[in-house]
Design an enzyme around this catalytic site. Structure first.
Site, mmCIF file in Angstrom:
data_model
loop_
_atom_site.group_PDB
_atom_site.id
_atom_site.type_symbol
_atom_site.label_atom_id
_atom_site.label_comp_id
_atom_site.label_asym_id
_atom_site.label_seq_id
_atom_site.Cartn_x
_atom_site.Cartn_y
_atom_site.Cartn_z
ATOM 1 N N TRP A 1 0.832 -1.215 0.000
ATOM 2 C CA TRP A 1 0.000 0.000 0.000
ATOM 3 C C TRP A 1 0.859 1.254 0.000
ATOM 4 O O TRP A 1 0.333 2.357 -0.082
ATOM 5 C CB TRP A 1 -0.962 0.020 1.190
ATOM 6 C CG TRP A 1 -0.315 -0.300 2.494
ATOM 7 C CD1 TRP A 1 0.281 0.570 3.340
ATOM 8 C CD2 TRP A 1 -0.221 -1.590 3.112
ATOM 9 N NE1 TRP A 1 0.756 -0.084 4.446
ATOM 10 C CE2 TRP A 1 0.457 -1.417 4.335
ATOM 11 C CE3 TRP A 1 -0.644 -2.883 2.748
ATOM 12 C CZ2 TRP A 1 0.721 -2.486 5.199
ATOM 13 C CZ3 TRP A 1 -0.374 -3.918 3.604
ATOM 14 C CH2 TRP A 1 0.291 -3.733 4.806
ATOM 15 N N GLU B 1 -5.221 0.834 6.455
ATOM 16 C CA GLU B 1 -5.295 1.344 7.825
ATOM 17 C C GLU B 1 -6.340 0.601 8.643
ATOM 18 O O GLU B 1 -6.168 0.383 9.838
ATOM 19 C CB GLU B 1 -5.591 2.849 7.829
ATOM 20 C CG GLU B 1 -4.392 3.706 7.416
ATOM 21 C CD GLU B 1 -3.171 3.481 8.297
ATOM 22 O OE1 GLU B 1 -3.320 3.031 9.450
ATOM 23 O OE2 GLU B 1 -2.061 3.744 7.806
ATOM 24 N N GLN C 1 -4.817 -3.297 15.212
ATOM 25 C CA GLN C 1 -4.614 -4.440 16.114
ATOM 26 C C GLN C 1 -4.127 -5.681 15.378
ATOM 27 O O GLN C 1 -4.367 -6.804 15.818
ATOM 28 C CB GLN C 1 -5.922 -4.767 16.858
ATOM 29 C CG GLN C 1 -6.448 -3.623 17.682
ATOM 30 C CD GLN C 1 -5.651 -3.401 18.935
ATOM 31 O OE1 GLN C 1 -5.766 -4.141 19.895
ATOM 32 N NE2 GLN C 1 -4.804 -2.375 18.934
ATOM 33 N N THR C 2 -3.510 -5.489 14.245
ATOM 34 C CA THR C 2 -3.118 -6.628 13.426
ATOM 35 C C THR C 2 -1.731 -6.375 12.852
ATOM 36 O O THR C 2 -1.428 -5.250 12.450
ATOM 37 C CB THR C 2 -4.145 -6.828 12.287
ATOM 38 O OG1 THR C 2 -5.451 -6.842 12.856
ATOM 39 C CG2 THR C 2 -3.914 -8.124 11.548
ATOM 40 N N LEU D 1 -9.144 -12.874 9.283
ATOM 41 C CA LEU D 1 -8.376 -11.697 9.708
ATOM 42 C C LEU D 1 -8.791 -11.209 11.090
ATOM 43 O O LEU D 1 -7.996 -10.598 11.801
ATOM 44 C CB LEU D 1 -8.544 -10.575 8.675
ATOM 45 C CG LEU D 1 -7.626 -9.370 8.782
ATOM 46 C CD1 LEU D 1 -6.157 -9.796 8.753
ATOM 47 C CD2 LEU D 1 -7.888 -8.376 7.665
ATOM 48 N N GLY D 2 -10.041 -11.505 11.479
ATOM 49 C CA GLY D 2 -10.485 -11.109 12.808
ATOM 50 C C GLY D 2 -11.105 -9.719 12.873
ATOM 51 O O GLY D 2 -11.043 -8.961 11.904
ATOM 52 N N TYR D 3 -11.699 -9.415 14.022
ATOM 53 C CA TYR D 3 -12.369 -8.123 14.214
ATOM 54 C C TYR D 3 -13.257 -7.781 13.030
ATOM 55 O O TYR D 3 -13.018 -6.805 12.302
ATOM 56 C CB TYR D 3 -11.351 -7.018 14.465
ATOM 57 C CG TYR D 3 -10.750 -7.029 15.840
ATOM 58 C CD1 TYR D 3 -11.549 -7.202 16.963
ATOM 59 C CD2 TYR D 3 -9.389 -6.851 16.031
ATOM 60 C CE1 TYR D 3 -11.001 -7.213 18.230
ATOM 61 C CE2 TYR D 3 -8.835 -6.856 17.303
ATOM 62 C CZ TYR D 3 -9.653 -7.031 18.398
ATOM 63 O OH TYR D 3 -9.114 -7.038 19.640
ATOM 64 N N TYR E 1 -7.388 7.603 15.373
ATOM 65 C CA TYR E 1 -6.150 7.123 14.759
ATOM 66 C C TYR E 1 -6.280 7.038 13.237
ATOM 67 O O TYR E 1 -5.482 7.619 12.488
ATOM 68 C CB TYR E 1 -5.714 5.757 15.318
ATOM 69 C CG TYR E 1 -4.688 5.163 14.400
ATOM 70 C CD1 TYR E 1 -3.390 5.652 14.398
ATOM 71 C CD2 TYR E 1 -5.038 4.224 13.430
ATOM 72 C CE1 TYR E 1 -2.459 5.207 13.479
ATOM 73 C CE2 TYR E 1 -4.115 3.775 12.504
ATOM 74 C CZ TYR E 1 -2.832 4.265 12.543
ATOM 75 O OH TYR E 1 -1.930 3.846 11.622
ATOM 76 N N ASP F 1 -1.008 5.975 17.562
ATOM 77 C CA ASP F 1 -1.416 4.624 17.963
ATOM 78 C C ASP F 1 -0.586 4.199 19.165
ATOM 79 O O ASP F 1 0.166 4.990 19.724
ATOM 80 C CB ASP F 1 -1.244 3.666 16.784
ATOM 81 C CG ASP F 1 0.213 3.341 16.574
ATOM 82 O OD1 ASP F 1 1.049 4.252 16.802
ATOM 83 O OD2 ASP F 1 0.535 2.199 16.225
ATOM 84 N N CYS G 1 11.671 0.176 19.234
ATOM 85 C CA CYS G 1 11.253 0.666 20.548
ATOM 86 C C CYS G 1 10.048 -0.137 21.023
ATOM 87 O O CYS G 1 8.954 0.390 21.206
ATOM 88 C CB CYS G 1 10.937 2.158 20.444
ATOM 89 S SG CYS G 1 10.906 3.031 22.021
ATOM 90 N N CYS H 1 19.015 3.008 17.974
ATOM 91 C CA CYS H 1 17.958 4.005 17.781
ATOM 92 C C CYS H 1 18.508 5.315 17.226
ATOM 93 O O CYS H 1 19.481 5.858 17.746
ATOM 94 C CB CYS H 1 17.243 4.262 19.101
ATOM 95 S SG CYS H 1 15.965 5.526 18.965
#
Length: 405
Positions: free
Chosen positions: A33, A46, A51-52, A89-91, A129, A147, A205, A215
DNA sequence: CATACGTGGGC
DNA sequence: TGCCCAAGTAT
């Protein structure tokens, strides 16, 4: 004046910005993408990325974009087809909201995509978000996309007085970080900046471990200088896990598997001495066909299987139903939904492939996992179907334990 | 503000 | 193995 230093501050912010953007330009992952400026493709990504993990999303995004390449194509599709592509994929409310939002864009806004963060956020499934991410990446609007990754990075960079910060309640902490996130977005490359914060959180991080020596902005980081990197953010207090046992029936016929419609109730049966934690599946996996399941029972112990209950509930013709000896336990696996930790036990039943099934239980587009919406009670779907809460793949069943089929 | 919502992978 | 975490949003 005892403590003149503010709780939050930046150490040399212009240099920090330049260093982070430069690092991001060097190491950013090549994701599909990111190949174009297509707002629709960014939008889909997005939503999928909520959560994936990136790795999980990539193949789903590619299949989805191939099947629904434009917002018009998505709006024209049946919700069932959208969910079928999302299956695994869930949700799933994400898919239903995405589909509903596409219809708003096409039918109410004449196919015109939103041109500001505010408009994006008015669509279903798009919150603070996602609206910020889409507007900053796709529209180059100077808005934050904060996020969990970005919050963690910002907190470590900017919290100068960790003890004081810890004294704030979670809502105050988040507001402080989010305000900072909004303030720090550079005007000239907001999308790259937001993605750079997230990429840093994802790659270096981490919540559990930080790779500070690598970093690019450690010299601007209060947590690095103060040696308290892993104390922020504080660990969340976990909600207590509830053990659950669930039985599933996997009925095979030729190269197909039996699925039941969305919101199908559990298989009735009495389980004396076992508390039922959930028998109402009305809001579970809305819109998705699935394997027939028992109610959710408290505890992990297996109750006696009741094969006759399955037969009468499914109401397949008796002549197709083999003797109870044909049932066998195919295996079990673990699955979690919110606080419930489920042991899912799968009972398998292979129907005689020489028998014919009524056409209304079988017909479907060849080679896809599309499931017609008006089937009565059950449906024999191709093996490529991937119902939720299952270990079904194109190659069959995959159990962590036992021997699969 | 707490809770519901899926699934796969890392340690 | 078991827990924790992951590009959140809706209710």
């Amino acid at each position: 004046m005892i403590d003149p230093q503010p709780t939050c501050s930046a150490i040399g912010r212009p240099v920090l910005t330049a260093n982070l953007l430069s690092w991001y330009a060097d190491i950013k992952r090549d994701l599909p993408w990111r190949d174009s400026c297509d707002l629709y493709g960014i939008w889909v990504s997005e939503i999928m990325l909520q959560q994936t993990t990136v790795q999980t999303v990539v193949p789903f995004w590619q299949r989805f974009m191939e099947r629904f390449p434009t917002v018009q194509a998505l709006a024209a599709a049946a919700e069932t087809d959208v969910l079928a592509l999302w299956s695994g994929l869930g949700y799933y409310s994400r898919a239903r909201n995405l589909h509903a939002a596409a219809r708003v864009v096409v039918h109410q806004w004449e196919g015109e995509m939103p041109s500001s963060r505010e408009q994006w956020q008015s669509l279903p499934g798009i919150g603070p978000y996602a609206s910020g991410a889409i507007a900053s990446i796709g529209l180059l609007e100077r808005v934050p996309a904060v996020d969990a990754n970005a919050r963690r990075v910002l907190a470590r960079l900017a919290v100068a007085q960790p003890a004081e910060f810890a004294g704030l309640n979670p809502a105050q902490q988040q507001k402080m970080i989010d305000d900072l996130g909004a303030d720090w977005v550079p005007a000239d490359s907001p999308g790259d900046w937001n993605q750079a914060l997230m990429e840093l959180g994802a790659l270096l991080c981490g919540a559990r471990r930080a790779h500070c020596p690598e970093c690019p902005v450690r010299n601007h980081c209060h947590a690095w200088q103060g040696q308290w990197v892993e104390q922020v953010p504080p660990p969340k207090t976990p909600t207590a896990a509830v053990p659950v046992w669930v039985g599933q029936l996997l009925v095979t016929w030729r190269d197909r598997i039996l699925l039941v419609p969305p919101a199908s109730p559990p298989v009735p049966g009495s389980f004396p001495g076992r508390k039922t934690l959930r028998a109402d599946f009305g809001k579970l996996h809305p819109g998705l066909w699935g394997l027939p399941m028992t109610p959710w029972l408290a505890g992990h112990q297996t109750p006696p299987w009741q094969s006759e209950a399955w037969r009468s509930w499914l109401d397949l013709p008796e002549k197709l139903w083999p003797s109870s000896a044909a049932f066998r336990v195919a295996g079990h696996f673990r699955h979690g939904i919110t606080k419930y930790r489920m042991r899912v036990e799968v009972l398998q039943l292979d129907l005689d492939p020489r028998q014919e099934m009524p056409a209304r239980w079988v017909e479907s587009e060849t080679g896809s996992n599309r499931i017609p919406k008006a089937k009565q009670g059950l449906f024999f779907a191709p093996r490529s179907a991937r119902p939720p809460v299952s270990k079904l793949t194109d190659k069959g069943l995959h159990f962590q334990e036992d021997t699969g089929v």
